[in-house]
Design an enzyme around this catalytic site. Sequence first.
Site, PDB file in Angstrom:
ATOM      1  N   HIS A   1      -6.790  11.297  -6.570  1.00  0.00           N
ATOM      2  CA  HIS A   1      -7.054  12.099  -5.376  1.00  0.00           C
ATOM      3  C   HIS A   1      -5.832  12.314  -4.501  1.00  0.00           C
ATOM      4  CE1 HIS A   1      -7.403   8.980  -2.052  1.00  0.00           C
ATOM      5  NE2 HIS A   1      -7.357   8.211  -3.125  1.00  0.00           N
TER       6      HIS A   1
ATOM      7  N   ASN B   1       3.362   5.477   1.988  1.00  0.00           N
ATOM      8  CA  ASN B   1       2.248   6.344   2.362  1.00  0.00           C
ATOM      9  C   ASN B   1       2.306   6.802   3.813  1.00  0.00           C
ATOM     10  OD1 ASN B   1       1.619   3.367   2.398  1.00  0.00           O
ATOM     11  ND2 ASN B   1      -0.022   4.084   3.726  1.00  0.00           N
TER      12      ASN B   1
ATOM     13  N   GLN C   1       1.405   7.221  -3.905  1.00  0.00           N
ATOM     14  CA  GLN C   1       1.846   8.392  -3.159  1.00  0.00           C
ATOM     15  C   GLN C   1       2.936   9.170  -3.880  1.00  0.00           C
ATOM     16  OE1 GLN C   1       0.680   9.882  -0.575  1.00  0.00           O
ATOM     17  NE2 GLN C   1      -0.797   8.354   0.126  1.00  0.00           N
TER      18      GLN C   1
ATOM     19  N   CYS D   1      -6.455   3.431   4.776  1.00  0.00           N
ATOM     20  CA  CYS D   1      -7.000   2.130   4.390  1.00  0.00           C
ATOM     21  C   CYS D   1      -6.839   1.095   5.490  1.00  0.00           C
ATOM     22  CB  CYS D   1      -6.332   1.637   3.104  1.00  0.00           C
ATOM     23  SG  CYS D   1      -6.692   2.664   1.664  1.00  0.00           S
TER      24      CYS D   1
ATOM     25  N   THR E   1     -18.082   0.921 -18.077  1.00  0.00           N
ATOM     26  CA  THR E   1     -18.124   2.197 -18.779  1.00  0.00           C
ATOM     27  C   THR E   1     -17.131   3.175 -18.166  1.00  0.00           C
ATOM     28  OG1 THR E   1     -20.459   1.855 -19.289  1.00  0.00           O
ATOM     29  CG2 THR E   1     -19.615   4.102 -19.498  1.00  0.00           C
TER      30      THR E   1
END
Length: 382
Positions: free
Chosen positions: A203, A153, A181, A327, A239
């Site tokens: 994303h 990354n 990535q 992160c 869910t």
Amino acid sequence: MSIPAAQRIFLDNNSTTPPLDEVIDLVATEYRTHYANPGSAHADGRQSRRVLEDARELLASLVGADPQEVIFTSGGSESINLAIQGFLPGTAGEIALSAGEHPATVNTIRRLAPRGIRQRVIPLEPDGRIDVAALEEFDWQQIQLATLILAHNETGVIQDVAPLVALCEQHRIPLHLDGVQAIGKIPFHFHDSGATAVSLAAHKFHGPRGVGALIVKENARLLPQITGGHQERGKRAGTEPVALAAGMARALECAIRDHRQRSEQMAALRDRLQQGLQEHCPPVVINGSLEHRLPNTLNISFPGLDGEALLISLDLAGISCSLGSACASGSRDPAPVLLAMGCPEPVYQSALRLSLSFLNTNEEIEEAIRRISRVVHQLRSA
């Protein structure tokens, strides 16, 4: 004075990518029309289930897997956690991982230390790829799991996984690939990869945030980490996010359909950015393999400067980039991957990650070269 949003240049696409308009529209439509719980037995629930399973089938076909091998999660970090903790039998042993793995991998393994789980770190070559010769020195009888970041990354370096696959198959050790990535940027086929599991996140390829997947071989034994209902064949309770799953599958479909065009465009923009910075603000150092890297990623150092000061100044100049993994933001420590590659202090202290997408334009890159060069010269002269 802040730069207006319309004039900002976004070069932090390894942290996240803007979702495509058609993905946003699809997710909105599914939220409006298929809002029922896919676990409900009534007609509305069955319709939501059909959308979810269609997304599962499409995603599986795109990554070379079977639908029953797809487990939907909340994103890349959860997928990595599920793989690392789910494959371990609960007894003491070792996990093989490369130096400089993503924080989701490193911190998950650290939390397992009280269980007697130890790290066996695979060293890196100066170009960021694993030291294959070092693998032969491991005691594979002690290793219970191997995990490897497929494309890094921070540096964009793409690993050659074949030697590790061969050893894991020989010793019957599960192999997890962090493909967060990589998938959506480079070709990937799960069944051909030799991996037991691979993580991905929507994303990173212009899909919605909040959804990802862990692809797991059908015969692999994986213990769930979130307990509750029987969703995802008992591997991940909760869910399922029907609309987000549909959006992820659509985004990956677009990424793979347009892969060649996107890849060539991003590589050309990245190379122009690299060339421009080398010409206008030397000395610079390019970190990581030039041959084996993602088409969109440039990890570059400006020796003599402080990375954090450079990042702040570029933000004020309207350039969105990063020092490394989002992160790991808030940490003042040097990027572990650059340390593992043996980069000297002036290099790792001044490193920036510039990551592009196919949405960036030639005009943006030329302007980015001007702004970055101006900031670098100002900081050096100061």
